[in-house]
Design an enzyme around this catalytic site. Structure first.
Site, mmCIF file in Angstrom:
data_model
loop_
_atom_site.group_PDB
_atom_site.id
_atom_site.type_symbol
_atom_site.label_atom_id
_atom_site.label_comp_id
_atom_site.label_asym_id
_atom_site.label_seq_id
_atom_site.Cartn_x
_atom_site.Cartn_y
_atom_site.Cartn_z
ATOM 1 N N LYS A 22 -10.955 -17.992 99.470
ATOM 2 C CA LYS A 22 -11.041 -18.398 98.070
ATOM 3 C C LYS A 22 -11.992 -17.485 97.299
ATOM 4 O O LYS A 22 -11.709 -17.071 96.169
ATOM 5 C CB LYS A 22 -11.523 -19.843 97.980
ATOM 6 C CG LYS A 22 -11.715 -20.300 96.549
ATOM 7 C CD LYS A 22 -12.727 -21.386 96.312
ATOM 8 C CE LYS A 22 -14.068 -21.285 96.888
ATOM 9 N NZ LYS A 22 -15.169 -21.705 95.987
ATOM 10 N N ASN A 23 -13.120 -17.144 97.907
ATOM 11 C CA ASN A 23 -14.133 -16.351 97.207
ATOM 12 C C ASN A 23 -13.761 -14.875 97.074
ATOM 13 O O ASN A 23 -14.436 -14.130 96.371
ATOM 14 C CB ASN A 23 -15.496 -16.500 97.886
ATOM 15 C CG ASN A 23 -16.098 -17.874 97.661
ATOM 16 O OD1 ASN A 23 -15.731 -18.581 96.732
ATOM 17 N ND2 ASN A 23 -17.022 -18.269 98.529
ATOM 18 N N ARG A 96 -17.450 -22.505 89.219
ATOM 19 C CA ARG A 96 -18.475 -21.494 89.001
ATOM 20 C C ARG A 96 -17.862 -20.120 88.691
ATOM 21 O O ARG A 96 -18.404 -19.353 87.905
ATOM 22 C CB ARG A 96 -19.356 -21.409 90.252
ATOM 23 C CG ARG A 96 -20.233 -20.185 90.361
ATOM 24 C CD ARG A 96 -21.249 -20.112 89.251
ATOM 25 N NE ARG A 96 -21.984 -18.859 89.294
ATOM 26 C CZ ARG A 96 -22.754 -18.429 88.309
ATOM 27 N NH1 ARG A 96 -22.878 -19.140 87.217
ATOM 28 N NH2 ARG A 96 -23.387 -17.289 88.390
ATOM 29 N N CYS A 120 -20.223 -26.490 91.928
ATOM 30 C CA CYS A 120 -20.980 -27.425 92.758
ATOM 31 C C CYS A 120 -22.402 -27.598 92.238
ATOM 32 O O CYS A 120 -23.011 -26.655 91.722
ATOM 33 C CB CYS A 120 -21.041 -26.922 94.200
ATOM 34 S SG CYS A 120 -19.492 -27.076 95.100
ATOM 35 N N ARG A 125 -27.302 -21.327 89.128
ATOM 36 C CA ARG A 125 -26.700 -20.019 89.423
ATOM 37 C C ARG A 125 -26.517 -19.309 88.095
ATOM 38 O O ARG A 125 -25.417 -19.178 87.575
ATOM 39 C CB ARG A 125 -25.369 -20.203 90.167
ATOM 40 C CG ARG A 125 -25.560 -20.806 91.537
ATOM 41 C CD ARG A 125 -24.313 -20.754 92.368
ATOM 42 N NE ARG A 125 -23.479 -21.930 92.166
ATOM 43 C CZ ARG A 125 -22.411 -22.205 92.891
ATOM 44 N NH1 ARG A 125 -22.029 -21.413 93.854
ATOM 45 N NH2 ARG A 125 -21.688 -23.282 92.655
ATOM 46 N N ILE A 127 -26.221 -16.724 84.930
ATOM 47 C CA ILE A 127 -25.460 -15.484 84.790
ATOM 48 C C ILE A 127 -26.252 -14.462 83.970
ATOM 49 O O ILE A 127 -25.679 -13.566 83.372
ATOM 50 C CB ILE A 127 -24.078 -15.745 84.175
ATOM 51 C CG1 ILE A 127 -24.183 -16.352 82.766
ATOM 52 C CG2 ILE A 127 -23.244 -16.637 85.067
ATOM 53 C CD1 ILE A 127 -22.850 -16.398 82.046
ATOM 54 N N ASP A 309 -23.377 -20.583 102.698
ATOM 55 C CA ASP A 309 -22.189 -21.436 102.725
ATOM 56 C C ASP A 309 -21.904 -22.021 104.100
ATOM 57 O O ASP A 309 -20.980 -22.823 104.256
ATOM 58 C CB ASP A 309 -20.962 -20.648 102.242
ATOM 59 C CG ASP A 309 -20.863 -20.599 100.725
ATOM 60 O OD1 ASP A 309 -21.687 -21.244 100.056
ATOM 61 O OD2 ASP A 309 -19.953 -19.919 100.216
ATOM 62 N N ILE A 331 -31.309 -19.273 99.400
ATOM 63 C CA ILE A 331 -30.413 -18.816 98.348
ATOM 64 C C ILE A 331 -30.379 -19.804 97.187
ATOM 65 O O ILE A 331 -30.598 -19.435 96.030
ATOM 66 C CB ILE A 331 -28.988 -18.588 98.900
ATOM 67 C CG1 ILE A 331 -29.037 -17.664 100.130
ATOM 68 C CG2 ILE A 331 -28.090 -17.999 97.822
ATOM 69 C CD1 ILE A 331 -29.609 -16.283 99.875
ATOM 70 N N ARG A 401 -11.495 -28.053 96.819
ATOM 71 C CA ARG A 401 -11.734 -26.850 96.018
ATOM 72 C C ARG A 401 -11.679 -25.581 96.866
ATOM 73 O O ARG A 401 -11.358 -24.501 96.339
ATOM 74 C CB ARG A 401 -13.107 -26.923 95.333
ATOM 75 C CG ARG A 401 -13.192 -27.868 94.153
ATOM 76 C CD ARG A 401 -14.548 -27.742 93.460
ATOM 77 N NE ARG A 401 -14.882 -26.341 93.256
ATOM 78 C CZ ARG A 401 -16.037 -25.776 93.640
ATOM 79 N NH1 ARG A 401 -16.955 -26.486 94.234
ATOM 80 N NH2 ARG A 401 -16.246 -24.500 93.423
#
Length: 427
Positions: A22-23, A96, A120, A125, A127, A309, A331, A401
């Site tokens: 997915k990423n 995200r 999430c 996070r 930008i 993750d 993180i 997701r």
């Protein structure tokens, strides 16, 4: 609202095939914005975030066909005319990755209007690094009622040093740089396989990129890109999740169609715990060693370190190891939301700041638990696989997701798991 019902006690036996990442798929879909030509992506996972990205691109005027042709996991995207270069809040509020359209939109159309991203609830996070980089390339950035607006006649090459390593920041600015005027030099870049995958797609489209996968990336801007066909990497986080599933249940599980070279930190840690692993070219077999697993400490880091993750899933495993493990999360500041739910199942975990201490070999018991984010959901399923009795997991839409047919894959190797409620994707 969907729930999982899981009855623990079964070792997982058989083979699970890993889906596309997915990423990787999300930035590659965003990269299709950079050309008027058709882009075909293969090995696209069927997960909620992909459907959200489809809606986002379609709302801008793109043609997006999921399941193109006879291939269920192939996607065709054609961004011939982007009539409305806006990432609307009602579409992106759960995802995200919405910020990933910022760079390609301004590079292609000269403007972008993007709702501040969601996703999430695992911590901030921001930008700001995306914005700082685009401003270095000549963009003008303004804020208006929850939207970020960027404009530039044409972006210009720049020397950009990231203040901290950022995966989405590296990806977003890399997409902006490929159509910028002149050379862009990036330093302190993310080295994740997902960045390398995106760069490979961009090169197939005609971009000139050197150094992807290292901390320094050099881009020579071109005036236009063309269409391409690209196959998405296997999902290393899904692969890691199922490796832990095999280990925690004492099973014999072959995790197939993965990329073992992307799993180095996790493989090393599982072997430290006493898990038996046979590593092949595109598969990893996890087998019960017959003895107790040993506790081992982890500290999450940027790639190639131990991935954030995989922290929640590893914590579930740590509850079943002999001894005490410390888990440091470096993180995200709010990524221990699964601790309370694991504790409800009988886990012995204490948290101080960004470090969790797990006292292992805890007999887990079934309970009603709540999923708080994508990876926390996976962690609770793993715990439920070894818990005594029947565990009910609420809000599993988080898991949908990022994992394709998660419960079906587990059921296929012997897990007692079923879904209650409206199945995602059901017509």
């Amino acid at each position: 609202m969907d729930k999982f019902v899981v009855r623990g006690g079964n070792p997982l036996l058989g083979t699970i095939k890993i889906s596309g990442a997915k990423n990787s798929a999300l930035p590659c879909m965003a990269a299709a914005i950079l050309t008027e030509d058709e882009v075909i992506l293969e090995n696209i996972p069927q997960v909620r975030d992909i459907e959200t990205e489809r809606k986002l691109l379609a709302s801008m005027g793109a043609e997006v066909e999921l399941g193109y042709g006879r291939a269920q996991h192939r996607t065709r995207i054609k961004c011939g005319i982007l009539s409305d270069p806006v990432a609307k809040y009602e579409i992106v509020k759960t995802m995200r990755a919405s910020s990933l359209v910022l760079g390609p939109l301004i590079a292609r159309t000269g403007m972008a209007r993007v709702a501040m991203p969601g996703g999430c609830a695992i911590g901030g996070r921001p930008i700001d690094l995306h914005i700082k980089g685009l401003e270095s390339m000549g963009a003008t950035i303004t804020y208006d009622h929850g939207y970020l607006e960027a404009r530039a006649d044409r972006l210009k090459g720049a020397h950009i040093v990231f203040d901290k390593i950022t995966v989405t920041g590296t990806e977003d600015l890399l997409m902006a740089a490929v159509l910028a005027d002149g050379e862009t030099l990036f330093e302190n870049c993310a080295r994740e396989p997902e960045v390398t995958d995106l760069a490979a797609m961009l090169v197939a489209m005609g971009a000139k990129i050197e150094g992807a996968g290292t901390s320094t990336i050099r881009v020579q801007g071109v005036t236009s890109l063309h269409g391409a066909r690209h196959r998405i990497n296997p999902d290393r986080i899904e692969a890691g999740t199922f490796l832990i599933a095999g280990a925690i249940t004492g099973g014999d599980l072959n995790v197939d169609s993965c990329e073992p070279s992307h799993l180095g930190a996790l493989i090393a840690k599982l072997e430290e715990c006493g898990v038996r692993l046979d590593v092949g070219k595109d598969c990893v077999r996890v087998r019960s060693g017959g003895g107790d697993l040993k506790a081992a400490n982890i500290s999450t880091e940027e790639y190639p370190g131990f991935p954030t993750d995989m922290q929640a899933q590893y914590m579930a495993l740590a509850t079943q190891t002999e001894g005490t493990s410390t888990i440091s999360e470096n993180i995200f500041e709010n990524r221990f939301m699964h601790v309370g739910e694991l504790s409800r199942m009988g886990a012995n975990i204490t948290v101080q700041g960004r470090t969790a201490t797990v006292r292992g070999k805890s007999p887990l018991q079934s309970a009603a638990v709540m999923c708080s984010d994508l990876r926390a959901s996976a962690s609770l399923v793993l715990a439920a696989l070894v818990a005594d009795g029947e565990t009910i997991l609420d809000r599993v839409y988080h898991l949908d997701r990022g994992y394709e047919r998660f419960e079906e894959k587990l059921r296929g190797v012997g897990a007692q798991i079923r879904r209650m409620g409206d199945v995602f994707g059901k017509k």
